[in-house]
Every structure is written in C-alpha cells, then in structure tokens.
Design an enzyme around this catalytic site. Structure first.
Site, PDB file in Angstrom:
ATOM      1  N   TYR A 126      60.886  24.031  33.141  1.00  0.00           N
ATOM      2  CA  TYR A 126      60.981  22.658  33.566  1.00  0.00           C
ATOM      3  C   TYR A 126      62.586  21.911  33.332  1.00  0.00           C
ATOM      4  CZ  TYR A 126      56.027  22.514  32.934  1.00  0.00           C
ATOM      5  OH  TYR A 126      54.564  22.865  32.829  1.00  0.00           O
ATOM      6  N   TYR A 141      45.996  17.542  34.286  1.00  0.00           N
ATOM      7  CA  TYR A 141      46.806  18.963  34.373  1.00  0.00           C
ATOM      8  C   TYR A 141      45.907  20.192  33.758  1.00  0.00           C
ATOM      9  CZ  TYR A 141      50.682  22.072  33.185  1.00  0.00           C
ATOM     10  OH  TYR A 141      51.582  22.960  33.274  1.00  0.00           O
ATOM     11  N   ASP A 187      38.512  22.481  30.235  1.00  0.00           N
ATOM     12  CA  ASP A 187      39.699  22.809  29.978  1.00  0.00           C
ATOM     13  C   ASP A 187      40.023  22.259  28.532  1.00  0.00           C
ATOM     14  OD1 ASP A 187      42.296  23.507  29.359  1.00  0.00           O
ATOM     15  OD2 ASP A 187      42.944  23.059  31.323  1.00  0.00           O
ATOM     16  N   LYS A 233      46.732  28.194  23.658  1.00  0.00           N
ATOM     17  CA  LYS A 233      47.584  27.507  22.786  1.00  0.00           C
ATOM     18  C   LYS A 233      47.503  27.794  21.561  1.00  0.00           C
ATOM     19  CE  LYS A 233      49.193  23.727  25.771  1.00  0.00           C
ATOM     20  NZ  LYS A 233      50.536  23.837  26.141  1.00  0.00           N
TER      21      LYS A 233
HETATM   22  C1  LIG Z   1      44.942  21.579  29.284  1.00  0.00           C
HETATM   23  C2  LIG Z   1      45.883  22.418  29.706  1.00  0.00           C
HETATM   24  N1  LIG Z   1      45.501  23.443  30.689  1.00  0.00           N
HETATM   25  C3  LIG Z   1      46.429  24.456  31.066  1.00  0.00           C
HETATM   26  C4  LIG Z   1      47.513  24.312  30.580  1.00  0.00           C
HETATM   27  C5  LIG Z   1      48.561  25.479  31.049  1.00  0.00           C
HETATM   28  O1  LIG Z   1      48.797  26.395  29.959  1.00  0.00           O
HETATM   29  P1  LIG Z   1      49.724  27.424  29.992  1.00  0.00           P
HETATM   30  O2  LIG Z   1      51.156  26.719  29.703  1.00  0.00           O
HETATM   31  O3  LIG Z   1      49.590  28.460  28.891  1.00  0.00           O
HETATM   32  O4  LIG Z   1      49.632  28.191  31.265  1.00  0.00           O
HETATM   33  C6  LIG Z   1      48.147  23.485  29.554  1.00  0.00           C
HETATM   34  C7  LIG Z   1      49.550  23.657  28.925  1.00  0.00           C
HETATM   35  O5  LIG Z   1      50.147  22.649  28.510  1.00  0.00           O
HETATM   36  C8  LIG Z   1      47.058  22.521  29.155  1.00  0.00           C
HETATM   37  O6  LIG Z   1      47.802  21.575  28.378  1.00  0.00           O
END
Ligand SMILES: Cc1ncc(COP(=O)(O)O)c(C=O)c1O
Length: 436
Positions: free
Chosen positions: A25, A158, A252, A281
């Site tokens: 980014y 997202y 998610d 995470k």
């Molecule tokens: C809710 C959510 N889903 C998916 C992702 C993507 O995860 P990664 O960065 O490990 O690919 C993130 C990353 O910030 C996220 O916050």
C-alpha cells in the site's frame, strides 16, 4: 562484515534493500523511507536509532498478546527443531490436527444452529476467504445447483486483496475501486440497520438468492472499509434472511475473531453462527502467517461421496504448516490461561472517555466527524486527512506507532497493553488531532 542487525548510516540492508523491495500500500516514489526496526517486545517497537515506539495497531491487529510472548516463542522454537513443515496431503502433523480440534471446540454454533467443526488451513486472510467462497460455491455445485455462483456483499466491506476477495469488497468506497473491470461483479447492498433498510435487504435477497451461494459479512465491525460498526440486531437479521432463503452465511472474523470485540467471536454477541467462518491475524498471536476456514458439519457433508469430484479441490502448499500451527496452539493457550477478554473490556472502558475529547474538534489535520469505540477498537473519524504522511510522522515524533488510513485515526492495540501505554496513545491522539 557490516552489522546486519543494526541498520543505520553505513549499514547495507536498509539502503540496498530499499532499492529492491516493493512495500505494501505504498506509493514508492513519494512515500517516506520506512523506519528500520531492530526489535519488538510487548507493546514496544525499537527503532534502529534507539527510539522506542508504543504500538497502537499491533501489526495490523494481529499481535494480540504483545510481541515476542515467551510462551509462543518457546512453542515455535521447539517445533522448528522437531519439524517446521511437512505436506498435509496424505500426512498428518500433530500441531495442525490438535489446532483443528481446538478451533472446532471453540468455534460458535450449536448442533441445532449447525456447529462449525471442520477446519481448512491456509496462510493468509485473503486466501481463507477465497477458500470460504469456493467452499460455498462447490457446496451448491455438489447439490446440483450450479447456477449459484454469486455472493451477496455489503457496502464498505473489505475481505482481502486477491481478486475474488476484492470483488466481495466495496469497489466504490473501498481501496480497490480501480480494479472493477477485472473483478466478477457481485450483488452488493447496504447493511440492514433499520426497518426500511431491512425491507430493502429482504427484497434484494429474494431477487438474488437463486444466483447466490452465500452472503459474506464482517460481523459487527467493517474494518478496512472504514471501521464502521453495526449492532447485533443487524447480524441477526442477516442470519435470519439467509435461513429464509436457503443461503449460506460466511462470516469473515479475521479482524473481529479471537477476542477483539470482547467475546471470542463477534457473532456470539448476536447469538448466531455462520455456516463458514474465516480467522487469521490473531490466530498465531501475530507471529506466523496462518488462516483457517471453518465450516459447519452440514457444509462439510455435501463434499462426501465416492466421487473425487465432490471433494474440495484446494490445497495450498503450506496448508497445516506445523510451525504456524504450533504458534497458534500456543496463542490459544494464552487465551485460556490469561484474562484476554477482561483485558479487552478494560481497554474499551479506557478508550471511551479518553478519545471523547476529539469529538467535534477542528484543527491542523482536519475536522473530526465521529468518535466511536467497540471492544479494543477506538476510532476517530475525520472528514478527510489531507497530509497523511505528515500526520503519521507526527505520531512517530510523539513516540507512538499509530497509522491512520483513509479518513480514520484508530487504535487497535495488543490486549496486554498497560494502562500507561494506552494513556500515552490516547493522549497523543487527542493532542495531535487538536493541534491548531
Ligand atoms: C476482515 C478482513 N478480511 C480479510 C483480510 C485479509 O487478510 P490478509 O491481509 O491476511 O490477506 C483482512 C485484513 O485486514 C481483514 O481485516
């Protein structure tokens, strides 16, 4: 030989590497050089010039136990000596199998709701969401409903940076708008927050259900789309509408899962469970790349049969990586042995009054339009932030690692952060945002 652990004037890795690395980014032409880090410990980041920063964002919300926790470090050291990795197809390793059992025991859902009980491992959040989407699509394929290939998504969502997950995010307000030509279009709508939007949502689902495999949602907080909160009723309404129309629900929980909102999983606050859930995470306490896609028994059963075509045709090289799974098992130990959810409650109690003075402030960095807190997430939303690099540098000057994005200044610290460090972070935000 130059001392490779101490970058600074004359050291080679920083200057040399900066000519070759492609940072995330980052506008590589204009971005300031990254700050070289030599160590992390607890909630502190040590820079090469000796400065220490208090970390307000826990390495993109992953280092929930603080950095370098000895329990995770010991587990990883033991595992790397014994067996860092062995392929998972046809072979079993103890850390991965133990972790699958533990996640299944911990995951939400009851037998009546559909218990989440089957765990598929991958190495990043985006990939785990892609797998969830593929699972949902193949679930219908296996049931003879091949037309159900779309996913109902939400404004401001997202779910990652890969192509399918970008498509499930919000292409207009999100960070991926410019790629709309590349992505499969998905039906997208605002969250059902009140009677009117609920009616709109139900009508929308009724229109699209037969083309769709699942609804996909970040429960209670939409993160990278702007740290936007919704309440448990919204989440419940989404689950109920999915049930009425026979749609799968993918939650998610990559950001919200494992304690961030004060419960192990956000969906527990609504008393619901998804059909498929993604985690990453905090799964390894932010130490190793690992993600999990966890499916209900009912979803899993649709993949059983004599025919290999029915099986889930997915297998990342590092699925079930023993080293990462050892770190995750140690991280789960810490959730059991240390008072993480109480710590989150204490952080929430601190953040609420401490960030409140930002409300309505207009200063050098712009105008604050909202202040909000949920669990261990504190948000100061600005109308816009014009000079992002300068604002980020200003926080570093104050000894804090706070990294605003879009129009959001936020804190998502380690759950183990001490009262003094948390005060320093909130006071710094209040003071800097208030600068004339
Ligand atoms: C809710 C959510 N889903 C998916 C992702 C993507 O995860 P990664 O960065 O490990 O690919 C993130 C990353 O910030 C996220 O916050």
């Amino acid at each position: 030989m130059p001392d490779q652990t101490k970058p600074g004037p004359g050291s080679s890795w920083l200057e040399e590497g900066h000519r070759h690395i492609w940072m995330p980014y980052t506008q590589m032409q204009t971005a300031p050089a990254p700050l070289p880090v030599t160590a992390t410990q607890g909630t502190r980041i040590t820079l090469a010039d000796g400065r220490e920063l208090i970390d307000g964002v826990a390495s993109w919300w992953s280092a929930c136990h603080g950095y370098n926790h000895p329990h995770i470090r010991d587990a990883v050291e033991r595992q790397i000596k014994q067996m860092p990795h062995v392929m998972l197809a046809g072979l079993a390793n103890e850390p991965a199998f133990t972790l699958a059992s533990r996640l299944a025991a911990l995951a939400p859902g009851s037998l009546a709701q559909g218990k989440l009980e089957r765990v598929f491992f991958s190495e990043s959040g985006s990939v785990s969401v892609e797998i969830a989407m593929k699972m949902a699509a193949q679930y219908w394929l296996n049931k003879g409903q091949a037309a159900r290939t779309k996913f109902i998504c939400f404004d401001n969502a997202y779910h990652g940076d890969s192509i399918a997950t970008m498509a499930a995010g919000d292409p207009e307000d999100g960070i991926h708008g410019r790629f709309s030509g590349l992505m499969p279009g998905q039906p997208r709508i605002g969250l059902p927050r009140d009677e009117e939007s609920k009616a709109r949502f139900e009508a929308f689902i009724a229109e699209h259900a037969l083309d769709c495999a699942a609804v996909i949602l970040e429960p209670l907080v939409q993160g990278a789309g702007g740290m936007i909160f919704h309440d448990a009723d919204t989440l419940k309404a989404v689950r109920e509408t999915c049930d009425e129309h026979g749609l799968l629900l993918i939650l998610d929980e990559i950001m919200t899962g494992l304690g961030r909102l004060g419960s192990m999983f956000a969906c527990e606050q609504a008393g619901i469970a998804p059909d498929i859930m993604t985690l990453s995470k905090s799964l390894t306490g932010g130490t190793m790349p690992l993600a999990a896609t966890i499916a209900s028994g009912q979803v899993f059963d649709a993949f059983l049969g004599d025919d290999l075509d029915l099986a889930l045709m997915h297998g990342p090289t590092f699925t079930g990586n023993a080293l990462a799974c050892a770190a995750a098992n140690a991280s789960l130990d810490l959730f059991e042995s240390e008072p993480r959810l109480n710590q989150v409650a204490a952080i929430e109690k601190h953040l609420r009054p401490a960030l409140e003075p930002c409300r309505g402030v207009e200063g050098r960095w712009g105008k604050v339009c909202d202040v909000r807190v949920k669990g261990a997430i504190g948000v100061v939303e600005m109308q816009r932030i014009d000079d992002m690099n300068a604002l980020r540098a200003r926080f570093v000057e104050e000894g804090c690692w706070i990294r605003p994005f879009g129009n959001i200044v936020y804190l998502m610290p380690a759950f183990t952060i001490g009262e003094d460090d948390l005060s320093k972070l909130t006071e710094t935000i209040v003071n800097v945002i208030g600068e004339a």
